[in-house]
Motif scaffolding. Structure first.
Motif, PDB file in Angstrom:
ATOM      1  N   PHE A 132       0.845  -1.202   0.000  1.00  6.67           N
ATOM      2  CA  PHE A 132       0.000   0.000   0.000  1.00  6.67           C
ATOM      3  C   PHE A 132       0.879   1.251   0.000  1.00  6.67           C
ATOM      4  N   GLY A 133       1.963   1.229   0.765  1.00  7.26           N
ATOM      5  CA  GLY A 133       2.870   2.367   0.813  1.00  7.26           C
ATOM      6  C   GLY A 133       3.533   2.643  -0.526  1.00  7.26           C
ATOM      7  N   GLY A 170       4.678  -7.098  -6.000  1.00  7.99           N
ATOM      8  CA  GLY A 170       4.284  -6.419  -7.234  1.00  7.99           C
ATOM      9  C   GLY A 170       2.802  -6.548  -7.523  1.00  7.99           C
ATOM     10  N   ARG A 171       2.278  -7.734  -7.307  1.00 10.07           N
ATOM     11  CA  ARG A 171       0.846  -7.960  -7.558  1.00 10.07           C
ATOM     12  C   ARG A 171      -0.015  -7.146  -6.596  1.00 10.07           C
ATOM     13  N   LEU A 172       0.382  -7.098  -5.343  1.00  7.67           N
ATOM     14  CA  LEU A 172      -0.377  -6.322  -4.359  1.00  7.67           C
ATOM     15  C   LEU A 172      -0.332  -4.827  -4.680  1.00  7.67           C
ATOM     16  N   ILE A 173       0.815  -4.357  -5.151  1.00  9.01           N
ATOM     17  CA  ILE A 173       0.917  -2.944  -5.552  1.00  9.01           C
ATOM     18  C   ILE A 173      -0.084  -2.648  -6.666  1.00  9.01           C
ATOM     19  N   GLU A 174      -0.188  -3.555  -7.639  1.00  7.09           N
ATOM     20  CA  GLU A 174      -1.146  -3.394  -8.734  1.00  7.09           C
ATOM     21  C   GLU A 174      -2.580  -3.329  -8.209  1.00  7.09           C
ATOM     22  N   VAL A 175      -2.878  -4.137  -7.200  1.00 12.45           N
ATOM     23  CA  VAL A 175      -4.219  -4.149  -6.605  1.00 12.45           C
ATOM     24  C   VAL A 175      -4.522  -2.822  -5.914  1.00 12.45           C
ATOM     25  N   PHE A 176      -3.520  -2.270  -5.234  1.00 14.15           N
ATOM     26  CA  PHE A 176      -3.729  -1.043  -4.460  1.00 14.15           C
ATOM     27  C   PHE A 176      -3.693   0.226  -5.304  1.00 14.15           C
ATOM     28  N   LEU A 177      -3.064   0.187  -6.477  1.00 12.55           N
ATOM     29  CA  LEU A 177      -2.905   1.409  -7.270  1.00 12.55           C
ATOM     30  C   LEU A 177      -4.223   2.117  -7.614  1.00 12.55           C
TER      31      LEU A 177
END
Length: 212
Positions: free
Chosen positions: A119-120, A183-190
């Motif tokens: 998330f950060g 990386g996948r979680l960053i894509e989800v949060f973007l």
């Protein structure tokens, strides 16, 4: 536009603080291992002293210097803010957060740290004000050695993890989980962080990151 830029910088710095909190949480859950660069920072701390955050700043400064040599230009100011802020806040949160014991507690705090880290990262890259020193070096490797982006990142991550492990940094299943899942979680949060920034600005802004 100046008002929007000031708000974007504030959003950027808040994202760095959130990222540092996530890193500190994974450090508290280190029985599962750490992210590759944090393995290195932890190993340097174990071997030479100072603090983990100090080593994050020092390695970032070395990378900035090498990047400047390779590109013959100094990085954008956001790189320096990224480098210093994350290092400082890692140490602050590492001091504030309590130590935990046992595999269950380490697993839970590590998992929380992974989500907070993602998330950060999404939060701080959304304003589109510059990547961190390590991401900048990755782009230089792509440009100078004609590497694929994934190859350049993997080379850097592997090198940091191996060196950190030699110095006593914790490498375990969590290290692999972060490599695979972050990386996948960053894509989800973007999309979430972009929506938050648009609301904060009161309007859309063509300069902020796009989500496809």
């Amino acid at each position: 536009m100046k008002k929007n830029l000031a708000k974007r910088w504030l959003f950027y710095v808040v994202g760095l603080v959130i990222l540092a909190l996530g890193i500190a949480l994974t450090i508290k859950g280190r029985l599962l291992g750490l992210a590759s660069w944090d393995v290195l920072h932890y190993g340097l701390w174990q071997t030479f002293g100072l603090t983990i955050g100090s080593w994050a700043i020092i390695t970032g400064a070395v990378i900035v210097f090498l990047t400047a040599l390779g590109t013959k230009r100094w990085p954008r100011i956001g790189v320096y803010i990224n480098m210093v802020a994350i290092g400082v806040f890692i140490d602050i949160f590492n001091w504030l957060l309590p130590e935990v014991s046992g595999w269950v507690a380490h697993s839970l705090i590590f998992a929380l740290g992974l989500f907070v880290m993602a998330f950060g990262v999404a939060f701080y890259i959304t304003p589109n004000l510059g990547a961190g020193p390590r991401d900048t070096l990755m782009l230089v490797l792509v440009e100078k050695f004609n590497m694929k982006l994934s190859m350049a990142r993997n080379v850097m991550e592997l090198g940091a993890a191996v060196l950190g492990f030699i110095l006593g940094g914790p490498v375990f299943v969590g290290t692999v989980i972060i490599i695979i899942a972050l990386g996948r979680l960053i894509e989800v949060f973007l999309p979430v962080t972009r929506s938050l920034l648009v609301k904060f600005l009161g309007e859309d802004d063509p300069d902020i990151i796009k989500v496809i």
